[in-house]
Design an enzyme around this catalytic site. Structure first.
Site, PDB file in Angstrom:
ATOM      1  N   ASP A  57      34.840 -21.239  10.903  1.00  0.00           N
ATOM      2  CA  ASP A  57      34.772 -22.234  11.984  1.00  0.00           C
ATOM      3  C   ASP A  57      36.063 -23.044  12.052  1.00  0.00           C
ATOM      4  O   ASP A  57      36.469 -23.487  13.122  1.00  0.00           O
ATOM      5  CB  ASP A  57      33.651 -23.271  11.765  1.00  0.00           C
ATOM      6  CG  ASP A  57      32.292 -22.654  11.538  1.00  0.00           C
ATOM      7  OD1 ASP A  57      32.067 -21.535  12.012  1.00  0.00           O
ATOM      8  OD2 ASP A  57      31.462 -23.313  10.874  1.00  0.00           O
TER       9      ASP A  57
ATOM     10  N   HIS B  36      31.391 -23.519   8.302  1.00  0.00           N
ATOM     11  CA  HIS B  36      31.665 -22.205   7.713  1.00  0.00           C
ATOM     12  C   HIS B  36      33.187 -22.071   7.644  1.00  0.00           C
ATOM     13  O   HIS B  36      33.890 -22.625   8.500  1.00  0.00           O
ATOM     14  CB  HIS B  36      31.203 -21.050   8.595  1.00  0.00           C
ATOM     15  CG  HIS B  36      29.755 -21.020   8.930  1.00  0.00           C
ATOM     16  ND1 HIS B  36      29.211 -21.761   9.938  1.00  0.00           N
ATOM     17  CD2 HIS B  36      28.744 -20.273   8.419  1.00  0.00           C
ATOM     18  CE1 HIS B  36      27.911 -21.484  10.033  1.00  0.00           C
ATOM     19  NE2 HIS B  36      27.599 -20.593   9.118  1.00  0.00           N
TER      20      HIS B  36
HETATM   21  C1  XUL Z   1      21.928 -19.327  11.390  1.00  0.00           C
HETATM   22  C2  XUL Z   1      22.117 -20.584  10.658  1.00  0.00           C
HETATM   23  C3  XUL Z   1      23.441 -20.789  10.022  1.00  0.00           C
HETATM   24  C4  XUL Z   1      23.381 -21.450   8.687  1.00  0.00           C
HETATM   25  C5  XUL Z   1      24.700 -21.501   7.978  1.00  0.00           C
HETATM   26  O1  XUL Z   1      20.700 -19.181  12.000  1.00  0.00           O
HETATM   27  O2  XUL Z   1      21.238 -21.416  10.596  1.00  0.00           O
HETATM   28  O3  XUL Z   1      24.245 -21.495  10.909  1.00  0.00           O
HETATM   29  O4  XUL Z   1      22.894 -22.742   8.789  1.00  0.00           O
HETATM   30  O5  XUL Z   1      25.288 -20.264   7.832  1.00  0.00           O
END
Ligand code: XUL
Ligand code: CO
Length: 435
Positions: free
Chosen positions: A102, A99
């Site tokens: 992150d 993300h």
């Molecule tokens: C949350 C989840 C996230 C997504 C990406 O449950 O799975 O980490 O994979 O935003």
């Protein structure tokens, strides 16, 4: 500097090894059904759980011992890039996911956030060029900051919508810079808390508009990763719009997004929705929309997203069977959206956990390949539907029958013989493939 000075590159040593820092089942170059295990499995490491998770829970402070913290958030962010690529290289994982928040601190303004992202993704790009490791997908975190309390593209506040658009635009620019194969939307807060104050139809129209703008922008910059929608039924929102694979497909089809979107399916999200993981993968296959997977597992005794590393061979076997039947998972991969338990706080546990997950998927792949080679499930299914291969059944699937002709047939053939499924036998024989 090496962040894991005591860990060498993880090698395959076979099931008899007593070295915990070795693969016992994942042998990257071993050929199974004409492809290497590495090509089948396309392992990816998640930046968030691996680099930023601290081991805190609602009742307790952080437990994780990590050696990459610097004097400033940016120094920590730079150190993390080096530590992360050390993990990827030593594990032999070819892909990674992240993300935006992150990798780079949000700073005090959107402009500062973008500048931080530019600097850190330059470092990431240099590491990718040096190692050949590739970006499976990136995404925008549009759920942590208080501005997203009512969602991002589903927010009641148009300024939040614009902010989210700016974040995704930047995410696509970064995807282009790093050659991202896919781009994920997990609607962390795209859902509702109460219908009393929610216009669900309006919010979903707005999300679809948002996705169309993302497609248009990707086309404009000449970099179109495979877009992936990641379903989850609840948590953090009470009800999330992308509840499960079938609900996400209904959304994709309603708004005509099927040419650009597939699904990123997560094992623990499946069980939260009351499904098995293989059910979700199978639904996606029915729509030709199996894009990528987030590998983890929940706990049958707990009702939330525990994101544990996958260690259940039964589940990974049935998941890998779906993937083999799909003809593979590329350009997606198997991303460990999984975190070490709070009690596994030593830094080296990051390796032990990934090795466990990779070995469990490797065992799943081997068992699934054997099931496929032997036509174990294929034969059971073929036999079960045999009545459609000849006579009246064949005419039904060839669309040669109607209610009147079928009624005439039924009047003549109402002494129907049905046969048992012998399901207990099937399950017992399946066990032989697992061990
Ligand atoms: C949350 C989840 C996230 C997504 C990406 O449950 O799975 O980490 O994979 O935003
Ligand atoms: Co996920």
């Amino acid at each position: 500097m090496a962040y894991f000075p005591n860990i060498e590159k993880i090698k395959y040593e076979g099931p008899k090894t007593d070295n915990p820092f070795a693969f016992r089942h994942y042998n990257p170059d071993e050929v199974i059904l004409g492809k290497t295990m590495k090509e089948h499995l396309r392992f990816s490491v998640a930046y968030w759980h691996t680099m930023t998770q601290d081991g805190s829970d609602p009742f307790g402070l952080p437990t994780n011992q990590r050696n990459w913290f610097g004097a400033t958030p940016m120094e920590t962010a730079r150190n993390r890039v080096d530590a992360f690529f050390e993990i990827l290289e030593k594990l032999g994982a070819e892909y990674f996911c992240f993300h935006d928040i992150d990798v780079a601190p949000a700073g005090d303004s959107l402009e500062e956030f973008f500048a931080n992202l530019d600097e850190i993704t330059d470092l990431i790009k240099a590491k990718m060029d040096e190692t050949g490791i590739k970006l499976l997908w990136n995404t925008a975190n549009m759920f942590s900051h208080p501005r997203f309390v009512n969602g991002a593209a589903s927010s009641n506040n148009a300024e939040v919508y614009a902010y989210a658009a700016a974040q995704v635009k930047k995410g696509l620019d970064i995807s282009k810079k790093l050659g991202g194969k896919n781009y994920v939307f997990w609607g962390g807060r795209e859902g509702y808390e109460s219908l009393l104050n929610t216009d669900m139809g309006f919010e979903q129209d707005n999300i679809a508009r948002f996705f169309k703008m993302a497609i248009a922008y990707a086309e404009k910059i000449g970099h179109k990763p495979q877009f992936l929608l990641e379903p989850k039924p609840k948590e953090p929102m009470k009800h999330q719009y992308d509840f499960d694979a079938a609900t996400a497909m209904a959304f994709i089809l309603k708004y005509g997004l099927e040419g650009d979107f597939k699904l990123n399916l997560e094992a623990n999200h499946a069980t939260l929705a009351g499904h098995t993981f293989e059910h979700e993968l199978n639904v996606a296959r029915c729509y030709d929309a199996l894009g990528s997977i987030d590998a983890n597992q929940g706990d049958v005794l707990l009702g939330w997203d525990t994101d544990e590393f996958p260690t259940n061979i039964y589940d990974t076997t049935l998941a890998m069977y779906e993937i083999l039947e799909n003809g593979g998972i590329a350009p997606g991969g198997i991303n460990f959206d999984a975190k070490v338990r709070r009690t596994s706080f030593e830094q080296d546990d990051l390796f032990l956990a990934h090795i466990a997950g990779m070995d469990t998927f490797a065992r799943g792949l081997k068992a699934a390949a054997k099931i496929k080679e032997d036509r174990f499930l294929a034969d059971i299914r073929e036999k079960r539907y045999a009545s459609y291969t000849e006579g009246i059944g064949k005419k039904i699937v060839d669309n040669q029958e109607d209610f009147e002709s079928l009624t005439a047939y039924a009047l003549d053939h109402d002494d129907i013989k049905i046969v048992s499924n012998h399901l207990e036998l099937v399950k017992s024989e399946l066990n032989d493939y697992l061990v």
